[in-house]
Write an enzyme that holds these catalytic residues in place. Structure first.
Site, PDB file in Angstrom:
ATOM      1  N   SER A   9     -17.972  -6.938  56.915  1.00 15.93           N
ATOM      2  CA  SER A   9     -19.118  -6.735  56.043  1.00 15.93           C
ATOM      3  C   SER A   9     -20.156  -7.819  56.306  1.00 15.93           C
ATOM      4  O   SER A   9     -19.819  -9.000  56.391  1.00 15.93           O
ATOM      5  CB  SER A   9     -18.700  -6.808  54.572  1.00 15.93           C
ATOM      6  OG  SER A   9     -19.860  -6.963  53.772  1.00 15.93           O
ATOM      7  N   ASN A  16     -17.907  -0.656  60.584  1.00 17.39           N
ATOM      8  CA  ASN A  16     -18.586  -0.983  59.335  1.00 17.39           C
ATOM      9  C   ASN A  16     -20.110  -0.777  59.519  1.00 17.39           C
ATOM     10  O   ASN A  16     -20.542  -0.213  60.521  1.00 17.39           O
ATOM     11  CB  ASN A  16     -18.268  -2.435  58.948  1.00 17.39           C
ATOM     12  CG  ASN A  16     -18.237  -2.639  57.445  1.00 17.39           C
ATOM     13  OD1 ASN A  16     -19.114  -2.164  56.741  1.00 17.39           O
ATOM     14  ND2 ASN A  16     -17.234  -3.345  56.947  1.00 17.39           N
ATOM     15  N   ASN A  76     -27.378  -1.591  52.395  1.00 15.75           N
ATOM     16  CA  ASN A  76     -26.787  -2.168  51.174  1.00 15.75           C
ATOM     17  C   ASN A  76     -26.390  -3.610  51.394  1.00 15.75           C
ATOM     18  O   ASN A  76     -26.055  -4.022  52.508  1.00 15.75           O
ATOM     19  CB  ASN A  76     -25.577  -1.331  50.710  1.00 15.75           C
ATOM     20  CG  ASN A  76     -24.272  -1.816  51.311  1.00 15.75           C
ATOM     21  OD1 ASN A  76     -23.634  -2.747  50.808  1.00 15.75           O
ATOM     22  ND2 ASN A  76     -23.882  -1.208  52.433  1.00 15.75           N
ATOM     23  N   LYS A  89     -10.856  -3.627  60.249  1.00 14.00           N
ATOM     24  CA  LYS A  89     -12.137  -2.899  60.332  1.00 14.00           C
ATOM     25  C   LYS A  89     -13.188  -3.785  60.963  1.00 14.00           C
ATOM     26  O   LYS A  89     -13.400  -4.923  60.513  1.00 14.00           O
ATOM     27  CB  LYS A  89     -12.573  -2.471  58.928  1.00 14.00           C
ATOM     28  CG  LYS A  89     -13.864  -1.650  58.908  1.00 14.00           C
ATOM     29  CD  LYS A  89     -14.077  -1.003  57.557  1.00 14.00           C
ATOM     30  CE  LYS A  89     -15.364  -0.221  57.494  1.00 14.00           C
ATOM     31  NZ  LYS A  89     -15.556   0.439  56.197  1.00 14.00           N
ATOM     32  N   ASN A  98     -22.292  -8.803  54.222  1.00 11.23           N
ATOM     33  CA  ASN A  98     -22.805  -9.275  52.929  1.00 11.23           C
ATOM     34  C   ASN A  98     -22.004 -10.390  52.275  1.00 11.23           C
ATOM     35  O   ASN A  98     -22.270 -10.750  51.131  1.00 11.23           O
ATOM     36  CB  ASN A  98     -22.931  -8.079  51.978  1.00 11.23           C
ATOM     37  CG  ASN A  98     -23.855  -7.020  52.548  1.00 11.23           C
ATOM     38  OD1 ASN A  98     -24.916  -7.354  53.077  1.00 11.23           O
ATOM     39  ND2 ASN A  98     -23.449  -5.772  52.502  1.00 11.23           N
ATOM     40  N   THR A  99     -20.996 -10.905  52.958  1.00  9.71           N
ATOM     41  CA  THR A  99     -20.305 -12.106  52.491  1.00  9.71           C
ATOM     42  C   THR A  99     -20.510 -13.161  53.569  1.00  9.71           C
ATOM     43  O   THR A  99     -20.069 -12.961  54.708  1.00  9.71           O
ATOM     44  CB  THR A  99     -18.793 -11.833  52.274  1.00  9.71           C
ATOM     45  OG1 THR A  99     -18.650 -10.879  51.221  1.00  9.71           O
ATOM     46  CG2 THR A  99     -18.048 -13.107  51.907  1.00  9.71           C
ATOM     47  N   PHE A 141     -19.340  -6.946  47.864  1.00  8.24           N
ATOM     48  CA  PHE A 141     -17.970  -6.806  47.325  1.00  8.24           C
ATOM     49  C   PHE A 141     -17.936  -6.983  45.803  1.00  8.24           C
ATOM     50  O   PHE A 141     -17.154  -7.757  45.269  1.00  8.24           O
ATOM     51  CB  PHE A 141     -17.005  -7.818  47.954  1.00  8.24           C
ATOM     52  CG  PHE A 141     -16.772  -7.673  49.427  1.00  8.24           C
ATOM     53  CD1 PHE A 141     -17.085  -6.519  50.112  1.00  8.24           C
ATOM     54  CD2 PHE A 141     -16.198  -8.727  50.146  1.00  8.24           C
ATOM     55  CE1 PHE A 141     -16.854  -6.397  51.492  1.00  8.24           C
ATOM     56  CE2 PHE A 141     -15.950  -8.618  51.512  1.00  8.24           C
ATOM     57  CZ  PHE A 141     -16.285  -7.461  52.189  1.00  8.24           C
TER      58      PHE A 141
HETATM   59  C1  FMN Z   1     -23.165   1.201  49.571  1.00 11.30           C
HETATM   60  C2  FMN Z   1     -22.086   0.923  50.605  1.00 11.30           C
HETATM   61  C3  FMN Z   1     -21.052   0.053  50.283  1.00 11.30           C
HETATM   62  C4  FMN Z   1     -20.051  -0.217  51.212  1.00 11.30           C
HETATM   63  N1  FMN Z   1     -19.031  -1.051  50.873  1.00 11.30           N
HETATM   64  C5  FMN Z   1     -18.036  -1.277  51.756  1.00 11.30           C
HETATM   65  C6  FMN Z   1     -16.940  -2.086  51.410  1.00 11.30           C
HETATM   66  O1  FMN Z   1     -16.816  -2.574  50.276  1.00 11.30           O
HETATM   67  N2  FMN Z   1     -15.986  -2.310  52.355  1.00 11.30           N
HETATM   68  C7  FMN Z   1     -16.046  -1.771  53.601  1.00 11.30           C
HETATM   69  O2  FMN Z   1     -15.149  -1.989  54.409  1.00 11.30           O
HETATM   70  N3  FMN Z   1     -17.078  -0.983  53.961  1.00 11.30           N
HETATM   71  C8  FMN Z   1     -18.060  -0.721  53.070  1.00 11.30           C
HETATM   72  N4  FMN Z   1     -19.100   0.083  53.431  1.00 11.30           N
HETATM   73  C9  FMN Z   1     -19.153   0.623  54.806  1.00 11.30           C
HETATM   74  C10 FMN Z   1     -18.562   2.030  54.906  1.00 11.30           C
HETATM   75  O3  FMN Z   1     -17.206   2.035  54.552  1.00 11.30           O
HETATM   76  C11 FMN Z   1     -18.721   2.593  56.343  1.00 11.30           C
HETATM   77  O4  FMN Z   1     -17.931   1.823  57.218  1.00 11.30           O
HETATM   78  C12 FMN Z   1     -20.159   2.573  56.814  1.00 11.30           C
HETATM   79  O5  FMN Z   1     -21.045   2.906  55.768  1.00 11.30           O
HETATM   80  C13 FMN Z   1     -20.402   3.532  57.969  1.00 11.30           C
HETATM   81  O6  FMN Z   1     -20.137   4.859  57.599  1.00 11.30           O
HETATM   82  P1  FMN Z   1     -21.312   5.889  57.121  1.00 11.30           P
HETATM   83  O7  FMN Z   1     -22.389   5.832  58.158  1.00 11.30           O
HETATM   84  O8  FMN Z   1     -20.622   7.229  57.048  1.00 11.30           O
HETATM   85  O9  FMN Z   1     -21.760   5.433  55.808  1.00 11.30           O
HETATM   86  C14 FMN Z   1     -20.097   0.388  52.506  1.00 11.30           C
HETATM   87  C15 FMN Z   1     -21.142   1.269  52.812  1.00 11.30           C
HETATM   88  C16 FMN Z   1     -22.123   1.548  51.889  1.00 11.30           C
HETATM   89  C17 FMN Z   1     -23.233   2.503  52.256  1.00 11.30           C
END
Ligand code: FMN
Length: 356
Positions: free
Chosen positions: A183, A252, A118, A223, A185-186, A122
């Site tokens: 993240s 993350n 993704n 994080k 993405n910023t 934000f």
């Molecule tokens: C579509 C998507 C959007 C996410 N947005 C955020 C976010 O806004 N802030 C954040 O700290 N992590 C974000 N994450 C990361 C998740 O919180 C998590 O740390 C990461 O996906 C690893 O866990 P997972 O393998 O169980 O998905 C996002 C993950 C996904 C898939």
């Protein structure tokens, strides 16, 4: 595969990822909003086994597995999500100013590997809107963490002030606050993980929370990304101890694409953070490293590729106090959090253990 899973997977395949997310989330909110809906969901799905209870960050969690940040960015559905079985819900990332995020498409599925890529960027309605929504919510409220990030248009030298604005806005509605510097993405965000930048940022956010919430100390966590070099993981751990932070969330998403086999699909998706099963190994490694460095002086929240009760147990054994997931919830569906907590309780009982 049961009928429920077959139908769920079919629906998932038919819809583009972001539309599927919106539809699924709408259904969860709807189910929780109809009369007795949340009560019924809670009655059958919320964790109630005393073995799963966790006391951490000065809070009581009914189960160790929570929903990771990013699913409910604006805090629209915390009651419904907790009723499905999550022991806590982390909302956000929110930023000081509302922003639309990146252009769509910005979420991509890799079902064969149980992964997502993704670059949402934000997309959120801002910290003030989130705070107002949480403040006005009725009914039983789960533990809600608020994850804050930097507004995209704010330059790096305005980052501290931007985070401080968000921290002040959410201090009274957050059971804990997470500073997200990880993240991908910023642009430039992850550079804030360097100790010389992170120290003043975390200090300022800590001070802002204390000032905005003088009667209740709001726990503060950071994080981190799985892409940090080991020495940088150690540096963040040392800094967290030095500043009296309450915990670290590891991890993350990653910018790596290791584990994804379809190189054309990888190229087609473009940049972004990868989550899900291929992240599991590195996320576990980072957790182990943090635990070796900090012992039990910090609350470690494990995230990244957790998809089974075995994964959950492995993270708890590696030093995590709490767990979070996002991607497995997408692939497995709304009954997944309940199933994992129930299986985890069974494993703990068999092994005569309890969560930390
Ligand atoms: C579509 C998507 C959007 C996410 N947005 C955020 C976010 O806004 N802030 C954040 O700290 N992590 C974000 N994450 C990361 C998740 O919180 C998590 O740390 C990461 O996906 C690893 O866990 P997972 O393998 O169980 O998905 C996002 C993950 C996904 C898939």
């Amino acid at each position: 595969m049961g009928v429920y899973q077959a139908v769920y997977r079919l629906a998932l395949r038919r819809l583009p990822p972001e539309a599927a997310h919106a539809a699924g989330f709408w259904l969860i909110r709807f189910a929780a909003a109809v009369p007795f809906g949340a009560w019924v969901l809670r009655r059958f799905l919320a964790p109630r086994d005393p073995l799963l209870r966790v006391r951490a960050l000065g809070l009581d969690f009914p189960g160790p597995l929570g929903l990771a940040a990013g699913f409910d960015k604006d805090g629209h559905g915390v009651a419904g999500l907790a009723a499905l079985g999550f022991g806590f819900v982390e909302v956000g990332t929110v930023t000081a100013r509302p922003q639309p995020g990146n252009a769509k498409p910005r979420m991509f599925r890799f079902p064969a590997e149980r992964a997502l890529v993704n670059r949402m960027g934000f997309n959120n309605a801002g910290a003030a809107a989130l705070a107002a929504r949480l403040r006005s919510s009725r009914g039983p409220r789960p533990v809600v963490g608020v994850n804050i990030g930097k507004t995209k248009v704010v330059p790096e030298d305005g980052a501290v002030a931007d985070y401080v604005t968000s921290a002040r806005l959410v201090a009274d509605v957050a059971d804990y606050v997470v500073v997200n510097v990880s993240s991908p993405n910023t642009p430039g965000l992850r550079d804030l993980q360097a100790a010389d930048k992170l120290r003043p940022l975390l200090r300022a956010v800590r001070a802002a929370l204390d000032e905005a919430s003088p009667r209740r100390r709001v726990p503060l966590l950071v994080k981190i990304a799985p892409d940090l070099a080991d020495a940088d993981v150690d540096a963040v751990a040392d800094l967290a101890l030095d500043l009296g932070l309450d915990g670290i969330i590891a991890t993350n998403t990653t910018i790596s694409r290791a584990g994804l086999r379809d190189s054309a699909a990888v190229a087609g998706a473009g940049p972004g953070g990868m989550s899900g099963a291929p992240l599991r190994g590195r996320a576990l490694e980072v957790l182990r490293r943090l635990h070796a460095r900090t012992g039990d002086r910090l609350v470690l929240i494990a995230a990244g590729g957790i998809s089974s009760a075995d994964d959950a147990l492995e993270r708890l054994a590696a030093g995590a106090t709490l767990l979070q997931a996002y991607t497995a919830f997408i692939y497995e569906g709304p009954l997944w959090p309940h199933r994992i907590q129930a299986e985890l309780a069974g494993r703990l009982r068999d092994a005569d253990l309890a969560v930390p």
